[in-house]
Motif scaffolding. Sequence first.
Motif, PDB file in Angstrom:
ATOM      1  N   LEU A   1      -6.228  44.635 -22.483  1.00 28.74           N
ATOM      2  CA  LEU A   1      -7.041  44.429 -23.689  1.00 28.74           C
ATOM      3  C   LEU A   1      -7.243  45.756 -24.420  1.00 28.74           C
ATOM      4  CD1 LEU A   1      -9.732  41.929 -22.349  1.00 28.74           C
ATOM      5  CD2 LEU A   1      -7.948  41.445 -24.032  1.00 28.74           C
ATOM      6  N   GLN A   2      -7.443  46.813 -23.650  1.00 32.76           N
ATOM      7  CA  GLN A   2      -7.610  48.131 -24.260  1.00 32.76           C
ATOM      8  C   GLN A   2      -6.286  48.627 -24.840  1.00 32.76           C
ATOM      9  OE1 GLN A   2      -9.309  51.031 -21.615  1.00 32.76           O
ATOM     10  NE2 GLN A   2      -9.626  52.537 -23.233  1.00 32.76           N
ATOM     11  N   LEU A   3      -5.203  48.430 -24.089  1.00 31.19           N
ATOM     12  CA  LEU A   3      -3.888  48.890 -24.539  1.00 31.19           C
ATOM     13  C   LEU A   3      -3.504  48.242 -25.866  1.00 31.19           C
ATOM     14  CD1 LEU A   3      -1.183  50.395 -23.964  1.00 31.19           C
ATOM     15  CD2 LEU A   3      -0.434  48.337 -22.759  1.00 31.19           C
ATOM     16  N   PHE A   4      -3.842  46.957 -26.020  1.00 29.86           N
ATOM     17  CA  PHE A   4      -3.468  46.232 -27.230  1.00 29.86           C
ATOM     18  C   PHE A   4      -4.607  46.152 -28.251  1.00 29.86           C
ATOM     19  CE2 PHE A   4      -0.189  44.720 -24.319  1.00 29.86           C
ATOM     20  CZ  PHE A   4       0.941  44.777 -25.128  1.00 29.86           C
ATOM     21  N   HIS A   5      -5.631  46.965 -28.043  1.00 31.78           N
ATOM     22  CA  HIS A   5      -6.753  47.054 -28.994  1.00 31.78           C
ATOM     23  C   HIS A   5      -7.399  45.694 -29.227  1.00 31.78           C
ATOM     24  CE1 HIS A   5      -5.192  51.059 -29.648  1.00 31.78           C
ATOM     25  NE2 HIS A   5      -4.054  50.566 -30.100  1.00 31.78           N
TER      26      HIS A   5
ATOM     27  N   THR B   1       5.578  48.831 -35.516  1.00 30.53           N
ATOM     28  CA  THR B   1       5.772  50.183 -34.993  1.00 30.53           C
ATOM     29  C   THR B   1       5.119  50.338 -33.620  1.00 30.53           C
ATOM     30  OG1 THR B   1       5.822  51.067 -37.250  1.00 30.53           O
ATOM     31  CG2 THR B   1       5.397  52.634 -35.464  1.00 30.53           C
ATOM     32  N   GLU B   2       3.938  49.742 -33.451  1.00 26.66           N
ATOM     33  CA  GLU B   2       3.220  49.800 -32.181  1.00 26.66           C
ATOM     34  C   GLU B   2       3.994  49.078 -31.078  1.00 26.66           C
ATOM     35  OE1 GLU B   2      -0.984  48.041 -30.445  1.00 26.66           O
ATOM     36  OE2 GLU B   2      -0.843  48.508 -32.585  1.00 26.66           O
ATOM     37  N   ILE B   3       4.543  47.905 -31.411  1.00 26.25           N
ATOM     38  CA  ILE B   3       5.318  47.143 -30.434  1.00 26.25           C
ATOM     39  C   ILE B   3       6.588  47.908 -30.058  1.00 26.25           C
ATOM     40  CG2 ILE B   3       6.683  45.031 -30.109  1.00 26.25           C
ATOM     41  CD1 ILE B   3       4.545  43.581 -31.801  1.00 26.25           C
ATOM     42  N   TRP B   4       7.238  48.516 -31.035  1.00 28.12           N
ATOM     43  CA  TRP B   4       8.427  49.324 -30.747  1.00 28.12           C
ATOM     44  C   TRP B   4       8.087  50.446 -29.773  1.00 28.12           C
ATOM     45  CZ3 TRP B   4      11.488  50.420 -35.943  1.00 28.12           C
ATOM     46  CH2 TRP B   4      11.970  49.213 -36.446  1.00 28.12           C
ATOM     47  N   ARG B   5       6.993  51.144 -30.042  1.00 29.47           N
ATOM     48  CA  ARG B   5       6.597  52.278 -29.185  1.00 29.47           C
ATOM     49  C   ARG B   5       6.332  51.799 -27.766  1.00 29.47           C
ATOM     50  NH1 ARG B   5       2.108  53.576 -27.171  1.00 29.47           N
ATOM     51  NH2 ARG B   5       0.934  52.129 -28.500  1.00 29.47           N
ATOM     52  N   LEU B   6       5.589  50.715 -27.632  1.00 30.39           N
ATOM     53  CA  LEU B   6       5.271  50.198 -26.309  1.00 30.39           C
ATOM     54  C   LEU B   6       6.528  49.760 -25.573  1.00 30.39           C
ATOM     55  CD1 LEU B   6       3.181  49.264 -24.205  1.00 30.39           C
ATOM     56  CD2 LEU B   6       3.117  47.065 -25.390  1.00 30.39           C
ATOM     57  N   ALA B   7       7.430  49.068 -26.269  1.00 33.81           N
ATOM     58  CA  ALA B   7       8.666  48.606 -25.645  1.00 33.81           C
ATOM     59  C   ALA B   7       9.507  49.780 -25.151  1.00 33.81           C
ATOM     60  CB  ALA B   7       9.465  47.751 -26.624  1.00 33.81           C
ATOM     61  N   LYS B   8       9.588  50.832 -25.944  1.00 32.18           N
ATOM     62  CA  LYS B   8      10.332  52.021 -25.538  1.00 32.18           C
ATOM     63  C   LYS B   8       9.712  52.659 -24.295  1.00 32.18           C
ATOM     64  CE  LYS B   8      12.154  53.400 -30.086  1.00 32.18           C
ATOM     65  NZ  LYS B   8      12.056  54.420 -31.162  1.00 32.18           N
ATOM     66  N   GLU B   9       8.382  52.708 -24.258  1.00 29.56           N
ATOM     67  CA  GLU B   9       7.691  53.304 -23.115  1.00 29.56           C
ATOM     68  C   GLU B   9       7.905  52.478 -21.849  1.00 29.56           C
ATOM     69  OE1 GLU B   9       3.608  53.708 -24.243  1.00 29.56           O
ATOM     70  OE2 GLU B   9       3.978  55.423 -25.572  1.00 29.56           O
ATOM     71  N   LEU B  10       7.828  51.172 -21.973  1.00 28.48           N
ATOM     72  CA  LEU B  10       8.063  50.301 -20.824  1.00 28.48           C
ATOM     73  C   LEU B  10       9.478  50.468 -20.291  1.00 28.48           C
ATOM     74  CD1 LEU B  10       6.329  47.062 -22.133  1.00 28.48           C
ATOM     75  CD2 LEU B  10       5.623  48.353 -20.118  1.00 28.48           C
TER      76      LEU B  10
ATOM     77  N   LEU C   1      17.674  43.167 -37.566  1.00 32.54           N
ATOM     78  CA  LEU C   1      18.752  43.913 -36.931  1.00 32.54           C
ATOM     79  C   LEU C   1      18.482  45.415 -36.873  1.00 32.54           C
ATOM     80  CD1 LEU C   1      21.805  41.915 -38.299  1.00 32.54           C
ATOM     81  CD2 LEU C   1      20.615  41.668 -36.125  1.00 32.54           C
ATOM     82  N   GLN C   2      17.684  45.929 -37.794  1.00 36.85           N
ATOM     83  CA  GLN C   2      17.284  47.329 -37.690  1.00 36.85           C
ATOM     84  C   GLN C   2      16.458  47.543 -36.426  1.00 36.85           C
ATOM     85  OE1 GLN C   2      14.937  48.853 -40.950  1.00 36.85           O
ATOM     86  NE2 GLN C   2      14.539  50.792 -39.908  1.00 36.85           N
ATOM     87  N   GLU C   3      15.630  46.572 -36.101  1.00 37.83           N
ATOM     88  CA  GLU C   3      14.838  46.629 -34.871  1.00 37.83           C
ATOM     89  C   GLU C   3      15.754  46.703 -33.658  1.00 37.83           C
ATOM     90  OE1 GLU C   3      11.005  44.419 -34.031  1.00 37.83           O
ATOM     91  OE2 GLU C   3      12.493  42.955 -33.352  1.00 37.83           O
TER      92      GLU C   3
END
Length: 255
Positions: free
Chosen positions: A130-134, A182-191, A205-207
């Motif tokens: 809950l904190q991670l996803f605000h 942008t937030e989802i991209w960052r989290l996915a990269k970190e995971l 497709l850019q995603e």
Amino acid sequence: MHTSQVTSPESTPPALSIKGLSKVYRGGFTAVSDLDLELRPGAFFGLLGPNGAGKTTLIGSVCNIVSPTAGELTVFGHDHRTRAARHLIGLAEQEINVDRFLSIRQLLIYHAGYHGIGRKTAKLRADELLQLFHLEHKATARAYELSGGMQRRLVLARALIHRPRLLILDEPTAGVDVALRTEIWRLAKELNAAGTTILLTTHYLQEAETLCDEFALIVGGRIVDRGSAASLRSRHQARDISEVYDRVVTAEGAR
């Protein structure tokens, strides 16, 4: 003298192995036909194709939501129908499908329990997500009371509650604003950097090109091409994945 045994990379099972997957629905419609696909552990893999290409059927089969007509599917060496395989998979579905009667904190705790996580640990993990996803300020709210972007965060949090080794993201940024994308991209990269294998479907497709290190293009229930971004661009003499996609899908549609 004791000698430790070193596991060679060759003996490590693939994160996902699909062999000869076929699905014929009632009425005779063939959604997927004799499809093979393998993902190495730690991959960030993009599955690209038009609507109706078979992506949803493939994902449903892996997650034991759809019963294949034929084929062998394993997740880190476990048959996809087993409890062990289900615990290794996290699915963030495109459709927002959550319980309307539980608060979002209760929903996460309940889902953790489904995966055998004890209540004390489940509560801690739910609060962490809950904190991670605000979403901590919405912990007691029902899902239908959340904005579309918040609901998308909740679906991602639910998929991650049991720390899956294979995360399936089905159109994870559909309908979200630029900031959340942008937030989802960052989290996915970190995971992924931390070792989670990710299978992504997206029409953006850019995603796909930003996130994925390898791609498969699926058309008419078949994998018609596969490779890294560089190899696909070279093979199709294309500037980017969007151009590769257009050329492959157009060529397949002309057959």
